[in-house]
Scaffold this motif. Structure first.
Motif, mmCIF file in Angstrom:
data_model
loop_
_atom_site.group_PDB
_atom_site.id
_atom_site.type_symbol
_atom_site.label_atom_id
_atom_site.label_comp_id
_atom_site.label_asym_id
_atom_site.label_seq_id
_atom_site.Cartn_x
_atom_site.Cartn_y
_atom_site.Cartn_z
ATOM 1 N N PRO A 47 0.787 -1.244 0.000
ATOM 2 C CA PRO A 47 0.000 0.000 0.000
ATOM 3 C C PRO A 47 0.816 1.289 0.000
ATOM 4 N N GLN A 48 1.795 1.414 0.884
ATOM 5 C CA GLN A 48 2.525 2.666 0.953
ATOM 6 C C GLN A 48 3.520 2.816 -0.201
ATOM 7 N N ILE A 49 4.098 1.719 -0.645
ATOM 8 C CA ILE A 49 4.963 1.793 -1.835
ATOM 9 C C ILE A 49 4.130 2.202 -3.040
ATOM 10 N N GLY A 50 2.925 1.659 -3.159
ATOM 11 C CA GLY A 50 2.059 2.026 -4.276
ATOM 12 C C GLY A 50 1.705 3.501 -4.270
ATOM 13 N N THR A 51 1.493 4.057 -3.086
ATOM 14 C CA THR A 51 1.213 5.490 -3.000
ATOM 15 C C THR A 51 2.413 6.306 -3.457
ATOM 16 N N LEU A 52 3.603 5.894 -3.044
ATOM 17 C CA LEU A 52 4.827 6.553 -3.507
ATOM 18 C C LEU A 52 4.947 6.452 -5.023
ATOM 19 N N VAL A 53 4.660 5.277 -5.573
ATOM 20 C CA VAL A 53 4.704 5.087 -7.024
ATOM 21 C C VAL A 53 3.761 6.064 -7.717
ATOM 22 N N SER A 54 2.566 6.260 -7.173
ATOM 23 C CA SER A 54 1.614 7.187 -7.794
ATOM 24 C C SER A 54 2.175 8.602 -7.827
ATOM 25 N N GLU A 55 2.896 8.995 -6.801
ATOM 26 C CA GLU A 55 3.507 10.321 -6.756
ATOM 27 C C GLU A 55 4.642 10.438 -7.767
ATOM 28 N N MET A 56 5.419 9.375 -7.891
ATOM 29 C CA MET A 56 6.543 9.389 -8.828
ATOM 30 C C MET A 56 6.064 9.426 -10.279
ATOM 31 N N ILE A 57 4.968 8.714 -10.570
ATOM 32 C CA ILE A 57 4.398 8.741 -11.913
ATOM 33 C C ILE A 57 3.915 10.150 -12.245
ATOM 34 N N TRP A 58 3.256 10.792 -11.305
ATOM 35 C CA TRP A 58 2.736 12.144 -11.522
ATOM 36 C C TRP A 58 3.878 13.116 -11.799
#
Length: 214
Positions: A47-58
């Protein structure tokens, strides 16, 4: 022309314009599939890695928009003797990602990073300055985009192997003081924001540049 030499990688500079376009399209498609403006967990990640990934994609989308359509001459533009070329800034972002990969995935300590054989070819773009001004030029956009994409794909592949406990684990020996992996990788994201602002400023100073709205 001078060419920055990344062992085993400069062959990628010969990719055609279509390849560069495909990289941008791939990033855009990935963003669309994951609701780029809705940060949060992503399939395949804890969950928290996925949230970080969403920020990095943006943030990567912002980088790509800042350099979209730039020519080699524009990428090589030098505002003054102390400025960095836009191409060098892009390579600097790729070098930063490589540095944090070595540290967080391969357990290379902070005192050993710049001595690591795996980082040798990245030292110039990491440090920037005169060596980068004299050597990082003569490349087209897809050369830089390919290196950025290659690094990001490795990062996300490694993230999928790890969990939130790893993300929150603290490195007590980091130069800033105790720092967890989340802070390190958020810094990679924030670093892209910082340099995207520089890139936008430099692009606006290129002779003949059109003023941006907003």
């Amino acid at each position: 022309m001078n060419h920055f030499n990344l062992s085993g990688q400069n062959r990628r500079q010969f990719l055609g314009t279509a390849a560069a376009f495909a990289l941008v399209q791939s990033a855009s498609a990935q963003a669309a599939e994951t609701d780029v403006n809705v940060f949060g967990p992503r399939p395949g990640y804890s969950p928290q890695i996925g949230t970080l990934v969403s920020e990095m994609i943006w943030m990567r989308g912002a980088v790509l928009r800042a350099v979209k359509g730039m020519t080699p001459d524009q990428l090589d533009f030098l505002l003054d003797s102390k400025a960095n070329r836009i191409g060098a800034l892009l390579l600097h972002l790729a070098a930063t990602e490589k540095l944090y990969q070595l540290n967080t995935f391969d357990q290379v300590g902070p005192q050993e990073l710049f001595k690591s054989p795996a980082f040798k070819d990245w030292a110039v773009p990491m440090e920037l300055g005169d060596p980068a001004r004299s050597s990082i030029k003569g490349h087209d956009l897809n050369y830089y985009l390919n290196l950025l994409q290659e690094g990001r794909e490795k990062t996300f592949a490694e993230f999928r192997k790890r969990d939130d406990a790893w993300l929150m684990s603290v490195d007590k020996n980091w130069p800033w003081g105790p720092t967890n992996n989340l802070c390190k990788w958020f810094h990679v994201c924030e670093h892209e924001s910082h340099h995207t602002g520089q890139i936008s400023l430099l692009r606006g100073r290129i002779p003949g540049a059109k003023p941006e709205n907003g």
